[in-house]
Design an enzyme around this catalytic site. Structure first.
Site, PDB file in Angstrom:
ATOM      1  N   TYR A  12       0.872  -1.176   0.000  1.00  0.00           N
ATOM      2  CA  TYR A  12       0.000   0.000   0.000  1.00  0.00           C
ATOM      3  C   TYR A  12       0.910   1.227   0.000  1.00  0.00           C
ATOM      4  O   TYR A  12       0.939   2.014   0.934  1.00  0.00           O
ATOM      5  CB  TYR A  12      -0.909   0.013   1.229  1.00  0.00           C
ATOM      6  CG  TYR A  12      -1.703  -1.252   1.456  1.00  0.00           C
ATOM      7  CD1 TYR A  12      -1.984  -2.140   0.423  1.00  0.00           C
ATOM      8  CD2 TYR A  12      -2.183  -1.567   2.728  1.00  0.00           C
ATOM      9  CE1 TYR A  12      -2.716  -3.298   0.651  1.00  0.00           C
ATOM     10  CE2 TYR A  12      -2.928  -2.711   2.957  1.00  0.00           C
ATOM     11  CZ  TYR A  12      -3.180  -3.579   1.921  1.00  0.00           C
ATOM     12  OH  TYR A  12      -3.904  -4.724   2.154  1.00  0.00           O
ATOM     13  N   PRO A  15     -14.448  -7.018   4.080  1.00  0.00           N
ATOM     14  CA  PRO A  15     -15.631  -7.628   4.696  1.00  0.00           C
ATOM     15  C   PRO A  15     -16.930  -6.950   4.299  1.00  0.00           C
ATOM     16  O   PRO A  15     -18.009  -7.506   4.513  1.00  0.00           O
ATOM     17  CB  PRO A  15     -15.363  -7.473   6.200  1.00  0.00           C
ATOM     18  CG  PRO A  15     -14.517  -6.246   6.295  1.00  0.00           C
ATOM     19  CD  PRO A  15     -13.627  -6.295   5.083  1.00  0.00           C
ATOM     20  N   GLY A  56     -17.488  -1.823   0.003  1.00  0.00           N
ATOM     21  CA  GLY A  56     -18.576  -0.871   0.242  1.00  0.00           C
ATOM     22  C   GLY A  56     -19.921  -1.310  -0.304  1.00  0.00           C
ATOM     23  O   GLY A  56     -20.947  -0.689  -0.001  1.00  0.00           O
ATOM     24  N   LEU A  96     -21.752  -3.829   0.492  1.00  0.00           N
ATOM     25  CA  LEU A  96     -22.659  -4.333   1.520  1.00  0.00           C
ATOM     26  C   LEU A  96     -23.078  -3.261   2.520  1.00  0.00           C
ATOM     27  O   LEU A  96     -23.772  -3.562   3.487  1.00  0.00           O
ATOM     28  CB  LEU A  96     -22.005  -5.502   2.267  1.00  0.00           C
ATOM     29  CG  LEU A  96     -21.691  -6.738   1.417  1.00  0.00           C
ATOM     30  CD1 LEU A  96     -21.017  -7.817   2.253  1.00  0.00           C
ATOM     31  CD2 LEU A  96     -22.950  -7.292   0.767  1.00  0.00           C
ATOM     32  N   THR A  97     -22.675  -2.029   2.297  1.00  0.00           N
ATOM     33  CA  THR A  97     -23.065  -0.966   3.224  1.00  0.00           C
ATOM     34  C   THR A  97     -24.483  -0.477   2.983  1.00  0.00           C
ATOM     35  O   THR A  97     -25.052   0.213   3.832  1.00  0.00           O
ATOM     36  CB  THR A  97     -22.129   0.245   3.091  1.00  0.00           C
ATOM     37  OG1 THR A  97     -22.268   0.806   1.768  1.00  0.00           O
ATOM     38  CG2 THR A  97     -20.669  -0.169   3.321  1.00  0.00           C
ATOM     39  N   GLY A  98     -25.057  -0.789   1.826  1.00  0.00           N
ATOM     40  CA  GLY A  98     -26.384  -0.290   1.484  1.00  0.00           C
ATOM     41  C   GLY A  98     -26.371   1.137   0.977  1.00  0.00           C
ATOM     42  O   GLY A  98     -27.428   1.714   0.708  1.00  0.00           O
ATOM     43  N   LYS A  99     -25.190   1.721   0.814  1.00  0.00           N
ATOM     44  CA  LYS A  99     -25.090   3.120   0.384  1.00  0.00           C
ATOM     45  C   LYS A  99     -25.068   3.269  -1.134  1.00  0.00           C
ATOM     46  O   LYS A  99     -25.212   4.371  -1.655  1.00  0.00           O
ATOM     47  CB  LYS A  99     -23.835   3.753   0.989  1.00  0.00           C
ATOM     48  CG  LYS A  99     -23.860   3.791   2.515  1.00  0.00           C
ATOM     49  CD  LYS A  99     -22.544   4.267   3.104  1.00  0.00           C
ATOM     50  CE  LYS A  99     -22.580   4.214   4.626  1.00  0.00           C
ATOM     51  NZ  LYS A  99     -21.280   4.590   5.228  1.00  0.00           N
TER      52      LYS A  99
END
Length: 392
Positions: free
Chosen positions: A105, A267, A271, A273-276
């Protein structure tokens, strides 16, 4: 992750059955232990372990996005750095004290070690090291984990040690708490495992693991280290409610058998699975094109997550997704946090638990979504088959 910290108290006898019931339905059911004697003495083991390390909670923070300008963003400004520092402080304030970075990174500070290629405007290790030095005014520092890049020109066990020493200089620390091989090399993997052991024996790392290794590769590294009495503590893998290959390819079962931890990166599926995000509100950068087919079909699944979260005092899809992983046992999710608000939301995944029925419902709905995406795209089907055969 084994339980280590013991908290003792005395309760009325009439409350003991309720205490037992409460904690048995808690975060890691197979590991969380409540001992209550007839006179009301109660011992609740509440800590978690990553190999020899004691963790304050079964959650960490991934630092890949810090400084990155190739995947997460196309720029890195002083405002972005201020937000990342806020995430660091908020994580600590919410008992999340494990931070994961990597030499890969990287930024201009260590582009040379990565064939002259920099992922970002600044090295994640350098940023994290500066936060460790400037943002903590008292108490012990949080746990730090970094990674060795298994580049084909890195030959011999000494390469692992030298790379860690360079990481320590960027992090401005004398040792790290956890160190791993970032991906299997095209060769030299046995030498790399020996190098991990050298890092432990030299006091440069407290525990070691691997990343993106399949079951066979993981077992080989485990065996090499075991000959020296050094445990292979973890395997860091992509694992989420959507990408859950570890549950079906034997990985999670092998990790439990070897008394290791699955450290789950991505996990929240970058992003998704954040629903955003949705089919009409795609994330920026490469993620938008990558997950467009998923978001086109994700509404029923995301609504299921919202409904389950609502039944737990309004937990968000993010918190439901993280809690699902924690409920598997021997799993340490490390979601990436770019702001204080994100870190605070992650903390909402702690100190409660999905029911077994909810876990199974989420698993089934996730399988439906994944299958619908695979059925709709030949390329998605090919990628799915390749990843399963690779065992990661």
């Amino acid at each position: 992750m084994e339980i280590t910290t013991v908290i003792s108290s005395r309760l009325p006898k009439t409350l003991i059955p309720n205490v037992r019931k409460t904690f048995r339905s808690g975060i890691i059911k197979s590991k969380l232990i409540v001992n209550a004697s007839e006179n009301g003495d109660v011992q609740v083991q509440t800590g978690y372990k990553l190999g020899p390390l004691e963790l304050s909670s079964p959650l960490g923070v991934g630092c890949w996005s810090w400084g990155n300008t190739s995947f997460w963003s196309d720029s890195w400004t002083s405002s972005d750095e201020a937000q990342a520092r806020g995430a660091f402080r908020a994580a600590l304030e919410n008992n999340i004290c494990f931070f994961d970075t990597a030499e890969a990174y990287n930024g201009p500070e260590n582009a040379k070690s990565m064939a002259g290629i920099a992922q970002g405007a600044k090295s994640s290790e350098v940023l994290l090291g500066d936060m460790l030095r400037t943002e903590i005014t008292s108490g012990s520092r949080p746990l730090v984990c970094t990674k060795f890049s298994a580049l084909p020109w890195r030959v011999g066990r000494a390469a692992v040690v030298e790379a860690l020493k360079a990481s320590l200089a960027r992090l401005q620390v004398e040792s790290v708490d956890a160190y791993m091989v970032h991906w299997p090399g095209v060769w030299q993997n046995e030498e790399y495992a020996l190098g991990l052991g050298d890092c432990v024996e030299m006091g440069l790392a407290k525990c070691v693991g691997v990343s993106n290794h399949n079951v066979g590769q993981m077992r080989t590294a485990h065996s090499i280290l075991a000959q020296r009495g050094i445990p292979l503590s973890f395997n860091q893998l992509q694992y989420s409610l959507f990408y859950n290959n570890a549950e079906t390819n034997g990985m999670l079962a092998a990790i439990k058998e070897l008394d290791m931890t699955l450290m789950a990166y991505s996990p929240l599926q970058s992003g998704i699975l954040t629903g955003k995000y949705s089919s009409t509100n795609l994330p920026g950068g490469p993620r938008g094109d990558l997950y467009r087919p998923v978001l086109a079909k994700a509404d029923p699944f995301l609504n299921c997550m919202r409904e389950i979260g609502a039944s737990h005092n309004g937990k968000t899809p993010t918190q439901v997704a993280l809690n699902y992983l924690i409920c598997q046992g021997n799993v340490l999710p490390i979601p990436g946090a770019k702001s204080a608000e994100q870190a605070e939301e992650f903390a909402g995944a702690l100190n409660w638990s999905l029911t077994p029925e909810e876990v199974e419902t989420l698993r089934k709905e996730s399988a439906k979504l994944r299958q619908s995406v695979v059925d709709a795209s030949l390329s998605a089907k090919m990628v799915n088959e390749v990843m399963f055969k690779l065992g990661v």
